[in-house]
Design an enzyme around this catalytic site. Sequence first.
Site, PDB file in Angstrom:
ATOM      1  N   ASP A  85      -0.705  -5.048   3.070  1.00  0.00           N
ATOM      2  CA  ASP A  85      -1.254  -3.858   3.716  1.00  0.00           C
ATOM      3  C   ASP A  85      -0.654  -3.835   5.114  1.00  0.00           C
ATOM      4  OD1 ASP A  85      -4.552  -2.346   4.004  1.00  0.00           O
ATOM      5  OD2 ASP A  85      -2.608  -1.787   4.848  1.00  0.00           O
ATOM      6  N   GLU A  97       0.827  -1.217   0.000  1.00  0.00           N
ATOM      7  CA  GLU A  97       0.000   0.000   0.000  1.00  0.00           C
ATOM      8  C   GLU A  97       0.854   1.257   0.000  1.00  0.00           C
ATOM      9  OE1 GLU A  97      -2.719   0.397   3.274  1.00  0.00           O
ATOM     10  OE2 GLU A  97      -3.505   2.290   2.515  1.00  0.00           O
ATOM     11  N   THR A 107      -5.910   1.932   9.347  1.00  0.00           N
ATOM     12  CA  THR A 107      -5.011   3.000   9.801  1.00  0.00           C
ATOM     13  C   THR A 107      -5.760   4.037  10.628  1.00  0.00           C
ATOM     14  OG1 THR A 107      -3.522   2.705   7.906  1.00  0.00           O
ATOM     15  CG2 THR A 107      -3.471   4.842   9.012  1.00  0.00           C
ATOM     16  N   ASP A 119      -6.074  -4.336   0.555  1.00  0.00           N
ATOM     17  CA  ASP A 119      -7.059  -4.479   1.641  1.00  0.00           C
ATOM     18  C   ASP A 119      -7.729  -5.846   1.632  1.00  0.00           C
ATOM     19  OD1 ASP A 119      -8.074  -1.124   0.871  1.00  0.00           O
ATOM     20  OD2 ASP A 119      -6.857  -1.743   2.589  1.00  0.00           O
ATOM     21  N   ILE A 166      -0.760  -1.789   7.641  1.00  0.00           N
ATOM     22  CA  ILE A 166      -1.777  -1.541   8.667  1.00  0.00           C
ATOM     23  C   ILE A 166      -3.112  -1.358   7.952  1.00  0.00           C
ATOM     24  CG2 ILE A 166      -2.633  -0.037  10.499  1.00  0.00           C
ATOM     25  CD1 ILE A 166       0.166   0.715  11.217  1.00  0.00           C
ATOM     26  N   ASP A 167      -3.958  -2.392   8.065  1.00  0.00           N
ATOM     27  CA  ASP A 167      -5.306  -2.225   7.513  1.00  0.00           C
ATOM     28  C   ASP A 167      -6.177  -1.784   8.688  1.00  0.00           C
ATOM     29  OD1 ASP A 167      -7.074  -2.278   5.342  1.00  0.00           O
ATOM     30  OD2 ASP A 167      -8.012  -4.059   6.166  1.00  0.00           O
TER      31      ASP A 167
HETATM   32  O1  LIG Z   1      -6.295   2.494   4.517  1.00  0.00           O
HETATM   33  P1  LIG Z   1      -6.419   1.202   5.234  1.00  0.00           P
HETATM   34  O2  LIG Z   1      -6.699   1.381   6.676  1.00  0.00           O
HETATM   35  O3  LIG Z   1      -5.280   0.262   4.937  1.00  0.00           O
HETATM   36  O4  LIG Z   1      -7.695   0.481   4.559  1.00  0.00           O
HETATM   37  C1  LIG Z   1      -9.026   0.810   4.882  1.00  0.00           C
HETATM   38  C2  LIG Z   1      -9.901  -0.315   4.382  1.00  0.00           C
HETATM   39  O5  LIG Z   1      -9.549  -1.508   5.047  1.00  0.00           O
HETATM   40  C3  LIG Z   1     -11.371  -0.019   4.623  1.00  0.00           C
HETATM   41  O6  LIG Z   1     -12.173  -1.054   4.143  1.00  0.00           O
HETATM   42  C4  LIG Z   1     -11.753   1.269   3.943  1.00  0.00           C
HETATM   43  O7  LIG Z   1     -13.110   1.548   4.170  1.00  0.00           O
HETATM   44  C5  LIG Z   1     -10.894   2.416   4.456  1.00  0.00           C
HETATM   45  O8  LIG Z   1     -11.223   3.582   3.753  1.00  0.00           O
HETATM   46  C6  LIG Z   1      -9.398   2.132   4.278  1.00  0.00           C
HETATM   47  O9  LIG Z   1      -9.101   2.098   2.920  1.00  0.00           O
HETATM   48 MG   LIG Z   2      -3.368   0.164   5.006  1.00  0.00          MG
END
Ligand SMILES: O=P([O-])([O-])O[C@@H]1[C@@H](O)[C@H](O)[C@@H](O)[C@H](O)[C@@H]1O
Ligand SMILES: [Mg+2]
Length: 345
Positions: free
Chosen positions: A157, A137, A162, A287, A159-160
């Site tokens: 990813d 990412e 964030t 993601d 940190i999914d």
């Molecule tokens: O940015 P991140 O925390 O890696 O990923 C997140 C996604 O997991 C989530 O589904 C989405 O709604 C957020 O907008 C963001 O994109």
């Molecule tokens: Mg992320």
Amino acid sequence: MDVENAVLELCSLPAQVLWSFVCVYRTTCRSPPGGGSTLLLDNEEEETRKYAEPLIGSDCRQGSTSEMADLWQNAMDHAVALARRAGEVVREALQDDRKVMTKSCSVDLVTQTDQKVEQLIIQSVKEKFPTHSFIGEESVAAGEACVLTDCPTWIVDPIDGTTNFVHAFPFVAVSIGFSVNRQMEFAVVYSCLEDKMYTARRGKGAFCNGEPLQVSGQEDIKQSIISTEFGSSRDPEAVEKIFLSLRSILCIPVHGVRGAGTAAINMCHVASGCVEAYYEVGIHVWDVAAGSLLVSEAGGVLMDVDGGAADLMSRRIVAANSRTIAERLVSEIHSFSPLRDDATP
Ligand SMILES: O=P([O-])([O-])O[C@@H]1[C@@H](O)[C@H](O)[C@@H](O)[C@H](O)[C@@H]1O
Ligand SMILES: [Mg+2]
């Protein structure tokens, strides 16, 4: 060079020659030649075995295709160890002030921890598997291409969730998917604050902390919980579609709508059977890559929001326990098409 890369280099040889090479290697070498430094701490190798499902036990002399699939076990064990290590970095960072930056808009957040964790993962993998490719990412945010090829590719990813991390909201995941020939081979999603290690190997099931996962058996959407997210776009047309979909689905009616704040953990919830389906428009390949394999290996289905085949680069996903629930959801979703992850700029 370790066995996976040796095999990939030899891929042009006739299969029977290739298998004899693999079998000879596997009976004579105890670990990949060259080795390369890894991030594994003392007993971490054992620790990872606990979460990666049992090795495929097969007689190497048979040279079955499962031996080829077995070649990725080494990579998966490393992914589990990296995810656990990354989780430690995330938990430590939660004790300090987090320096928050933004990307595509004021609510699309990123922190130095996202960047540090991605570097930790990619650097370690490059040492161990130098011929592998990456889609990360934060690397893509820094300008690297987002193209999925046949090469063994780590889809990361760091940190999914964030925004959750910034606010210390307790759903934060490290998501590592691994594809070969554009097909997911293994998935690792580590929910850092719950200490839940979700893993899946293609054809070998999905697990959480070593326990098998199975999607919900509920076929009636009116008895279901659906998860989705509002995402980070504040484009008025996109927001309008998101709310139209949400209202249509809520008023089916369903039992409830939830959102963990991270696509990866939403998909882990589908795989675990506590949510019947998750959908979203606006996510990215990093993601959902790992989550997609967890859902399918737990018996679920993946679909585009228009009912077509799921396409991890399309930024649209439905992950459900069954086609029945998936298709019912599709009939209520007001879809739109964000720019694809692999679109040429
Ligand atoms: O940015 P991140 O925390 O890696 O990923 C997140 C996604 O997991 C989530 O589904 C989405 O709604 C957020 O907008 C963001 O994109
Ligand atoms: Mg992320």
